[in-house]
Design an enzyme around this catalytic site. Sequence first.
Site, PDB file in Angstrom:
ATOM      1  N   CYS A   4      37.003  39.688  36.197  1.00 25.71           N
ATOM      2  CA  CYS A   4      36.018  40.240  37.047  1.00 25.71           C
ATOM      3  C   CYS A   4      34.938  39.142  36.162  1.00 25.71           C
ATOM      4  CB  CYS A   4      35.734  41.655  36.024  1.00 25.71           C
ATOM      5  SG  CYS A   4      34.613  42.524  36.595  1.00 25.71           S
ATOM      6  N   ASP A  30      19.824  38.657  37.719  1.00 28.45           N
ATOM      7  CA  ASP A  30      20.603  38.648  38.806  1.00 28.45           C
ATOM      8  C   ASP A  30      20.503  37.501  39.563  1.00 28.45           C
ATOM      9  OD1 ASP A  30      21.937  40.773  41.200  1.00 28.45           O
ATOM     10  OD2 ASP A  30      21.676  38.690  41.575  1.00 28.45           O
ATOM     11  N   HIS A  96      27.619  48.350  38.665  1.00 32.22           N
ATOM     12  CA  HIS A  96      26.414  47.948  37.807  1.00 32.22           C
ATOM     13  C   HIS A  96      25.089  49.126  39.112  1.00 32.22           C
ATOM     14  CE1 HIS A  96      28.000  45.236  41.519  1.00 32.22           C
ATOM     15  NE2 HIS A  96      26.472  45.353  41.808  1.00 32.22           N
ATOM     16  N   HIS A  98      21.052  47.318  40.235  1.00 29.44           N
ATOM     17  CA  HIS A  98      19.977  47.094  39.919  1.00 29.44           C
ATOM     18  C   HIS A  98      18.403  47.785  39.761  1.00 29.44           C
ATOM     19  CE1 HIS A  98      22.710  44.191  43.325  1.00 29.44           C
ATOM     20  NE2 HIS A  98      22.889  45.545  43.369  1.00 29.44           N
TER      21      HIS A  98
END
Length: 110
Positions: A4, A30, A96, A98
Amino acid sequence: MDSCIFCKIAKKEIPTEPVYEDEYTIAFNDLSPQAPVHVLVIPKKHYASLNELDDKEIMSALFGAVKNVVKKLGISEYRTVINTGESAGQTVFHLHIHILAGRPLKWPPG
Ligand code: AMP
Ligand code: ZN
């Protein structure tokens, strides 16, 4: 999970400049930003998605991390997104959040 990508970031096996970090979470920019601010907040422990998250301490830590990130960045207007499952747009199967900001964001999303 050995393969991962976000586990590798959490373990610092991939060099990453954290925007924020604590015992349970790490936040980083990101790779493919969709807005001037596009930060991802992840639990250090692997959960494939929000569906697998069952630990209240980590739930709380994730929200706390979001608040710490926006405080650190000096923003008070932002969007938080959690994509859960392929049809919802999830492409990385390590939970996750954002955080997007810095331009007008349309609602509803496509
Ligand atoms: P999602 O589509 O909700 O699963 O979001 C996955 C996000 O991870 C996308 O916005 C990708 O640009 C981002 N991403 C993928 N690999 C990396 C990486 N190595 N470092 C930072 N962001 C990444
Ligand atoms: Zn992982």
